[in-house]
Write a protein that holds these residues in place. Structure first.
Motif, PDB file in Angstrom:
ATOM      1  N   ALA A 182       0.842  -1.201   0.000  1.00 34.07           N
ATOM      2  CA  ALA A 182       0.000   0.000   0.000  1.00 34.07           C
ATOM      3  C   ALA A 182       0.872   1.243   0.000  1.00 34.07           C
ATOM      4  CB  ALA A 182      -0.921   0.007   1.217  1.00 34.07           C
ATOM      5  N   ASP A 183       0.448   2.230  -0.764  1.00 33.86           N
ATOM      6  CA  ASP A 183       1.075   3.552  -0.753  1.00 33.86           C
ATOM      7  C   ASP A 183       0.019   4.565  -0.319  1.00 33.86           C
ATOM      8  OD1 ASP A 183       3.605   2.739  -1.649  1.00 33.86           O
ATOM      9  OD2 ASP A 183       2.963   2.806  -3.735  1.00 33.86           O
ATOM     10  N   LEU A 184       0.314   5.314   0.728  1.00 31.45           N
ATOM     11  CA  LEU A 184      -0.638   6.259   1.303  1.00 31.45           C
ATOM     12  C   LEU A 184      -0.077   7.677   1.229  1.00 31.45           C
ATOM     13  CD1 LEU A 184      -1.567   4.361   4.618  1.00 31.45           C
ATOM     14  CD2 LEU A 184      -2.489   3.991   2.309  1.00 31.45           C
ATOM     15  N   THR A 185      -0.942   8.630   0.926  1.00 30.41           N
ATOM     16  CA  THR A 185      -0.572  10.039   0.961  1.00 30.41           C
ATOM     17  C   THR A 185      -1.551  10.767   1.876  1.00 30.41           C
ATOM     18  OG1 THR A 185       0.237   9.941  -1.314  1.00 30.41           O
ATOM     19  CG2 THR A 185      -0.181  12.120  -0.395  1.00 30.41           C
ATOM     20  N   PHE A 186      -0.995  11.479   2.853  1.00 30.02           N
ATOM     21  CA  PHE A 186      -1.813  12.164   3.839  1.00 30.02           C
ATOM     22  C   PHE A 186      -1.863  13.663   3.546  1.00 30.02           C
ATOM     23  CE2 PHE A 186      -0.273   8.347   5.871  1.00 30.02           C
ATOM     24  CZ  PHE A 186      -1.366   7.902   6.585  1.00 30.02           C
ATOM     25  N   ARG A 187      -2.852  14.308   4.088  1.00 30.95           N
ATOM     26  CA  ARG A 187      -2.918  15.764   4.070  1.00 30.95           C
ATOM     27  C   ARG A 187      -2.720  16.286   5.481  1.00 30.95           C
ATOM     28  NH1 ARG A 187      -7.265  19.901   1.215  1.00 30.95           N
ATOM     29  NH2 ARG A 187      -6.242  21.801   1.946  1.00 30.95           N
ATOM     30  N   ASP A 188      -1.753  17.165   5.618  1.00 29.94           N
ATOM     31  CA  ASP A 188      -1.482  17.825   6.884  1.00 29.94           C
ATOM     32  C   ASP A 188      -1.931  19.277   6.754  1.00 29.94           C
ATOM     33  OD1 ASP A 188      -0.477  19.030   9.149  1.00 29.94           O
ATOM     34  OD2 ASP A 188       1.631  18.838   8.560  1.00 29.94           O
ATOM     35  N   PRO A 189      -2.904  19.710   7.552  1.00 30.01           N
ATOM     36  CA  PRO A 189      -3.342  21.109   7.475  1.00 30.01           C
ATOM     37  C   PRO A 189      -2.210  22.110   7.675  1.00 30.01           C
ATOM     38  CG  PRO A 189      -4.900  19.815   8.737  1.00 30.01           C
ATOM     39  CD  PRO A 189      -3.713  18.931   8.491  1.00 30.01           C
ATOM     40  N   GLY A 190      -1.105  21.654   8.288  1.00 26.47           N
ATOM     41  CA  GLY A 190       0.056  22.523   8.477  1.00 26.47           C
ATOM     42  C   GLY A 190       0.962  22.599   7.270  1.00 26.47           C
ATOM     43  N   GLY A 191       0.684  21.798   6.230  1.00 27.10           N
ATOM     44  CA  GLY A 191       1.432  21.909   4.986  1.00 27.10           C
ATOM     45  C   GLY A 191       2.552  20.921   4.779  1.00 27.10           C
ATOM     46  N   ALA A 192       2.852  20.060   5.737  1.00 33.57           N
ATOM     47  CA  ALA A 192       3.929  19.087   5.573  1.00 33.57           C
ATOM     48  C   ALA A 192       3.521  17.993   4.583  1.00 33.57           C
ATOM     49  CB  ALA A 192       4.288  18.461   6.912  1.00 33.57           C
ATOM     50  N   GLN A 193       4.523  17.425   3.912  1.00 40.33           N
ATOM     51  CA  GLN A 193       4.312  16.299   3.016  1.00 40.33           C
ATOM     52  C   GLN A 193       4.453  15.005   3.816  1.00 40.33           C
ATOM     53  OE1 GLN A 193       3.526  16.898  -0.365  1.00 40.33           O
ATOM     54  NE2 GLN A 193       3.413  18.971   0.487  1.00 40.33           N
ATOM     55  N   VAL A 194       3.387  14.223   3.905  1.00 40.48           N
ATOM     56  CA  VAL A 194       3.385  13.019   4.729  1.00 40.48           C
ATOM     57  C   VAL A 194       2.912  11.841   3.891  1.00 40.48           C
ATOM     58  CG1 VAL A 194       2.540  11.922   6.840  1.00 40.48           C
ATOM     59  CG2 VAL A 194       2.900  14.410   6.783  1.00 40.48           C
ATOM     60  N   SER A 195       3.690  10.761   3.895  1.00 41.98           N
ATOM     61  CA  SER A 195       3.346   9.584   3.097  1.00 41.98           C
ATOM     62  C   SER A 195       3.779   8.323   3.824  1.00 41.98           C
ATOM     63  CB  SER A 195       4.017   9.645   1.725  1.00 41.98           C
ATOM     64  OG  SER A 195       5.432   9.640   1.858  1.00 41.98           O
ATOM     65  N   ALA A 196       3.253   7.189   3.364  1.00 42.73           N
ATOM     66  CA  ALA A 196       3.610   5.892   3.951  1.00 42.73           C
ATOM     67  C   ALA A 196       3.642   4.848   2.852  1.00 42.73           C
ATOM     68  CB  ALA A 196       2.608   5.496   5.036  1.00 42.73           C
ATOM     69  N   GLN A 197       4.639   3.973   2.942  1.00 41.52           N
ATOM     70  CA  GLN A 197       4.775   2.850   2.027  1.00 41.52           C
ATOM     71  C   GLN A 197       4.819   1.565   2.843  1.00 41.52           C
ATOM     72  OE1 GLN A 197       8.375   3.483  -0.231  1.00 41.52           O
ATOM     73  NE2 GLN A 197       7.919   5.655  -0.532  1.00 41.52           N
ATOM     74  N   PHE A 198       3.878   0.671   2.569  1.00 40.76           N
ATOM     75  CA  PHE A 198       3.828  -0.623   3.233  1.00 40.76           C
ATOM     76  C   PHE A 198       4.052  -1.721   2.193  1.00 40.76           C
ATOM     77  CE2 PHE A 198       0.408   1.499   6.063  1.00 40.76           C
ATOM     78  CZ  PHE A 198       1.382   2.152   6.804  1.00 40.76           C
ATOM     79  N   ASP A 199       4.906  -2.674   2.517  1.00 44.48           N
ATOM     80  CA  ASP A 199       5.227  -3.734   1.560  1.00 44.48           C
ATOM     81  C   ASP A 199       5.507  -5.018   2.333  1.00 44.48           C
ATOM     82  OD1 ASP A 199       6.027  -5.317  -0.538  1.00 44.48           O
ATOM     83  OD2 ASP A 199       7.753  -4.090  -1.109  1.00 44.48           O
ATOM     84  N   TRP A 200       4.909  -6.119   1.846  1.00 38.91           N
ATOM     85  CA  TRP A 200       5.063  -7.411   2.506  1.00 38.91           C
ATOM     86  C   TRP A 200       5.971  -8.379   1.743  1.00 38.91           C
ATOM     87  CZ3 TRP A 200      -0.122  -9.464   4.907  1.00 38.91           C
ATOM     88  CH2 TRP A 200       0.006  -9.492   6.291  1.00 38.91           C
ATOM     89  N   LEU A 201       6.670  -7.877   0.746  1.00 41.87           N
ATOM     90  CA  LEU A 201       7.514  -8.754  -0.054  1.00 41.87           C
ATOM     91  C   LEU A 201       8.982  -8.332  -0.021  1.00 41.87           C
ATOM     92  CD1 LEU A 201       5.265  -9.380  -3.190  1.00 41.87           C
ATOM     93  CD2 LEU A 201       5.744 -10.958  -1.305  1.00 41.87           C
TER      94      LEU A 201
END
Length: 311
Positions: free
Chosen positions: A203-222
């Protein structure tokens, strides 16, 4: 006097963490287990929680270690029977069922503790304190591991409700929601589903931070080789790497000494220490913020079918 506690679900996490932790904790006495396939030497064993509660009315607390999609009925039975309740992460298959359990616990005046063990990793509190005094510019979560090594043969993780890669990924989200100084919400996601499985393998996730920071997450099981359980954080006051699932914190290349505080005892000892505190105070602790992000990922996520997964 020690609380008489029962464990439901004597699987890998119970054997690796809960049972040895309870053996070393004077606040609890493990007096019974309920599990179809395993037990604990010297402890009363039952096939199900109903039989356990009937035979051992002296049990005051129940610790549920079963998979989330099979947990609700036992959780409700424990609370209806007047037992205080501690639940492994994630606390349920859906947000609604956990809200239902919390409402029941409130109605009965019982302690209900939904645990997030990764929040008690050694350097999480230090990272939280450091970030509280800085402006975050970007944060990237990389949570990658080999499912064949960490969950060998565990078919339930691939069944609907088993969460797939979000089973470890929710650990990352529990740390993120603990250390981040303000609220985040998910903006978009891509979920990779093996064509023969009901839950995602990446899974690749992109978040929104009301403060303007770039926040993301990468999950991988392989991922081959050692796991990568890291957070890379850029701030106006330096760069931090929270690594090894929260165990180590490095700031601008210098490792922070985390040899202090209650986290030193380990994640699961810290959980049971917290459960003992809640019992002493008659309080509940139910934080669903990590699980909300997972639910949002399934709501927003673009589904991509990938190669089948076989053990």
């Amino acid at each position: 006097m020690a609380h008489k506690i029962a464990i439901v679900g004597v699987g890998k996490i119970a054997r690796d963490q809960h049972i040895p932790t309870l053996a070393a904790n004077d606040d609890f006495e493990l007096v019974a287990t309920a599990s179809r396939n395993a037990g604990v030497d010297g402890v009363d064993r039952f096939e199900d929680l109903g039989a356990l509660l009937k035979a051992r009315p002296d049990v005051t607390c129940v610790s549920l270690c079963t998979p989330p999609h099979a947990r609700y009925d036992d959780a409700r039975l424990a609370l209806e029977s007047g037992k205080h309740l501690m639940i492994e992460k994630p606390p349920g298959a859906t947000l609604s069922e956990v809200h239902d359990l919390e409402a029941l616990a409130i109605d009965r005046g019982l302690v209900f503790y939904s645990t997030w063990h990764s929040r008690h990793a050694a350097s999480v509190s230090a990272a939280k304190a450091w970030l509280a005094e800085r402006t975050i510019r970007s944060l990237e979560v990389r949570w990658k591991e080999d499912v064949r090594f960490w969950h060998p043969g565990q078919e339930w993780i691939w069944e609907a409700g088993g969460l797939g890669v979000f089973d470890p990924g929710i650990n990352a989200l529990s740390v993120l929601t603990e250390i981040y100084p303000r609220g985040l919400f998910l903006r978009q996601a891509e979920l990779q589903f093996p064509e023969n499985r009901d839950t995602p393998i990446a899974a690749d996730l992109t978040f929104r931070d009301p403060g303007g920071a770039q926040v993301s997450a990468q999950f991988d099981w392989l991922k081959d080789g050692p796991p990568e359980w890291d957070m890379h954080i850029e701030t106006d006051g330096g760069y931090a790497l929270l690594s090894e699932g929260g165990a180590r914190l490095t700031i601008d290349g210098v490792e922070v000494d985390a040899r202090r505080g209650p986290e030193l005892q380990g994640e699961y000892p810290a959980l049971y220490a917290r459960f003992a505190e809640l019992l002493a105070r008659g309080e509940r602790e139910v934080d669903l913020s990590p699980m909300r992000h997972v639910a949002d990922a399934f709501t927003l996520g673009r589904r991509k079918v990938v190669a089948p997964f076989h053990w």
